[in-house]
Design a protein around this motif. Structure first.
Motif, mmCIF file in Angstrom:
data_model
loop_
_atom_site.group_PDB
_atom_site.id
_atom_site.type_symbol
_atom_site.label_atom_id
_atom_site.label_comp_id
_atom_site.label_asym_id
_atom_site.label_seq_id
_atom_site.Cartn_x
_atom_site.Cartn_y
_atom_site.Cartn_z
ATOM 1 N N LEU A 186 36.166 68.331 61.886
ATOM 2 C CA LEU A 186 35.801 67.747 63.179
ATOM 3 C C LEU A 186 34.387 67.162 63.144
ATOM 4 C CD1 LEU A 186 37.293 70.527 65.450
ATOM 5 C CD2 LEU A 186 38.053 68.141 65.378
ATOM 6 N N SER A 187 33.453 67.904 62.583
ATOM 7 C CA SER A 187 32.073 67.409 62.506
ATOM 8 C C SER A 187 31.998 66.143 61.667
ATOM 9 C CB SER A 187 31.143 68.472 61.912
ATOM 10 O OG SER A 187 31.035 69.571 62.784
ATOM 11 N N GLU A 188 32.697 66.145 60.552
ATOM 12 C CA GLU A 188 32.710 64.980 59.665
ATOM 13 C C GLU A 188 33.228 63.743 60.396
ATOM 14 O OE1 GLU A 188 35.804 64.019 56.292
ATOM 15 O OE2 GLU A 188 34.284 65.413 55.518
ATOM 16 N N ARG A 189 34.270 63.929 61.194
ATOM 17 C CA ARG A 189 34.857 62.800 61.926
ATOM 18 C C ARG A 189 34.018 62.379 63.128
ATOM 19 N NH1 ARG A 189 39.699 65.906 61.055
ATOM 20 N NH2 ARG A 189 39.813 66.415 63.262
ATOM 21 N N HIS A 190 33.011 63.155 63.471
ATOM 22 C CA HIS A 190 32.154 62.835 64.615
ATOM 23 C C HIS A 190 30.694 62.670 64.190
ATOM 24 C CE1 HIS A 190 35.746 64.192 66.766
ATOM 25 N NE2 HIS A 190 35.320 63.384 67.705
ATOM 26 N N GLY A 191 30.481 61.992 63.092
ATOM 27 C CA GLY A 191 29.130 61.651 62.664
ATOM 28 C C GLY A 191 28.278 62.811 62.204
ATOM 29 N N GLY A 192 28.891 63.887 61.740
ATOM 30 C CA GLY A 192 28.142 65.023 61.228
ATOM 31 C C GLY A 192 27.740 66.045 62.273
ATOM 32 N N MET A 193 28.084 65.823 63.524
ATOM 33 C CA MET A 193 27.756 66.765 64.598
ATOM 34 C C MET A 193 29.047 67.371 65.140
ATOM 35 S SD MET A 193 24.445 66.671 65.004
ATOM 36 C CE MET A 193 24.210 67.372 66.603
ATOM 37 N N TYR A 194 29.049 68.685 65.305
ATOM 38 C CA TYR A 194 30.219 69.330 65.874
ATOM 39 C C TYR A 194 30.345 68.926 67.348
ATOM 40 C CZ TYR A 194 33.412 72.833 67.611
ATOM 41 O OH TYR A 194 34.466 73.455 68.210
ATOM 42 N N PRO A 195 31.486 68.351 67.750
ATOM 43 C CA PRO A 195 31.663 67.853 69.119
ATOM 44 C C PRO A 195 32.196 68.928 70.078
ATOM 45 C CG PRO A 195 33.534 67.215 67.792
ATOM 46 C CD PRO A 195 32.577 67.957 66.870
ATOM 47 N N ALA A 196 31.360 69.885 70.413
ATOM 48 C CA ALA A 196 31.794 71.040 71.214
ATOM 49 C C ALA A 196 32.453 70.629 72.523
ATOM 50 C CB ALA A 196 30.610 71.965 71.485
ATOM 51 N N GLY A 197 31.838 69.735 73.254
ATOM 52 C CA GLY A 197 32.411 69.314 74.539
ATOM 53 C C GLY A 197 33.776 68.680 74.374
ATOM 54 N N TYR A 198 33.903 67.807 73.397
ATOM 55 C CA TYR A 198 35.176 67.151 73.108
ATOM 56 C C TYR A 198 36.237 68.187 72.738
ATOM 57 C CZ TYR A 198 38.689 64.543 70.475
ATOM 58 O OH TYR A 198 39.869 64.048 69.994
ATOM 59 N N VAL A 199 35.883 69.104 71.849
ATOM 60 C CA VAL A 199 36.826 70.129 71.393
ATOM 61 C C VAL A 199 37.313 70.961 72.572
ATOM 62 C CG1 VAL A 199 37.029 72.257 70.030
ATOM 63 C CG2 VAL A 199 35.958 70.224 69.029
ATOM 64 N N MET A 200 36.402 71.398 73.415
ATOM 65 C CA MET A 200 36.806 72.225 74.554
ATOM 66 C C MET A 200 37.642 71.421 75.547
ATOM 67 S SD MET A 200 33.757 74.964 75.152
ATOM 68 C CE MET A 200 32.340 73.885 74.994
ATOM 69 N N ASN A 201 37.325 70.143 75.719
ATOM 70 C CA ASN A 201 38.135 69.308 76.607
ATOM 71 C C ASN A 201 39.554 69.149 76.076
ATOM 72 O OD1 ASN A 201 36.309 68.732 78.689
ATOM 73 N ND2 ASN A 201 35.373 67.081 77.535
ATOM 74 N N VAL A 202 39.706 69.010 74.771
ATOM 75 C CA VAL A 202 41.033 68.868 74.177
ATOM 76 C C VAL A 202 41.824 70.170 74.323
ATOM 77 C CG1 VAL A 202 42.285 68.566 72.000
ATOM 78 C CG2 VAL A 202 40.418 67.022 72.585
ATOM 79 N N ILE A 203 41.190 71.283 74.007
ATOM 80 C CA ILE A 203 41.874 72.580 74.132
ATOM 81 C C ILE A 203 42.277 72.818 75.582
ATOM 82 C CG2 ILE A 203 41.633 75.089 73.941
ATOM 83 C CD1 ILE A 203 39.674 74.518 71.573
ATOM 84 N N ASP A 204 41.354 72.542 76.489
ATOM 85 C CA ASP A 204 41.592 72.722 77.911
ATOM 86 C C ASP A 204 42.738 71.841 78.389
ATOM 87 O OD1 ASP A 204 40.557 71.346 80.770
ATOM 88 O OD2 ASP A 204 40.560 73.532 80.711
#
Length: 133
Positions: A64-82
């Motif tokens: 996930l971090s690799e696909r988002h420019g090296g930063m873990y996309p916490a907000g995106y991940v939680m929005n997807v799970i939610d």
């Protein structure tokens, strides 16, 4: 839940979560095994037994971090799970976990603004962040 999810996209979790006694990467690993591994695999690389039968292959969650420019996309991940932030590329097989009980909320604070996040959702995100390659 939907309003909280919108705010999550703006929150960086690194260094701002207080009292991680309950929502931890370890508790997130348990939640992952229970709710996600059948599709995403125990290794989170999209190799789950049920995932192979889906039309849309579950993604490798260790990148996930690799696909988002090296930063873990916490907000995106939680929005997807939610279930809030899902595009057409998501399989209809992905449950909308926010529609269920994700546990008590934990207050995540950044710049003096607190946002309540369900403990299980936060734990899953912290676990996924911990397994990034």
């Amino acid at each position: 839940m939907k309003t909280v999810s919108i705010l999550l996209g703006c929150i960086a979790l690194a260094g701002c979560v207080q009292n991680l006694d309950d929502p931890s990467p370890e508790s997130g690993a348990i939640a992952f095994r229970e709710d996600c591994a059948s599709c995403h695999g125990l290794d989170a690389m999209g190799s789950g037994s049920f995932g192979g039968a889906l039309i849309i292959t579950p993604p490798d969650l260790t990148r996930l971090s690799e696909r988002h420019g090296g930063m873990y996309p916490a907000g995106y991940v939680m929005n997807v799970i939610d279930g809030y932030a899902r595009g057409d590329h998501f399989s209809a097989a992905m449950p909308e976990f926010g529609a269920g009980d994700m546990g008590p909320t934990i207050n995540v604070e950044q710049d003096g603004v607190g946002t309540p996040i369900p403990a299980r959702l936060l734990a899953l995100s912290l676990y996924l962040e911990s397994i990034q390659r």
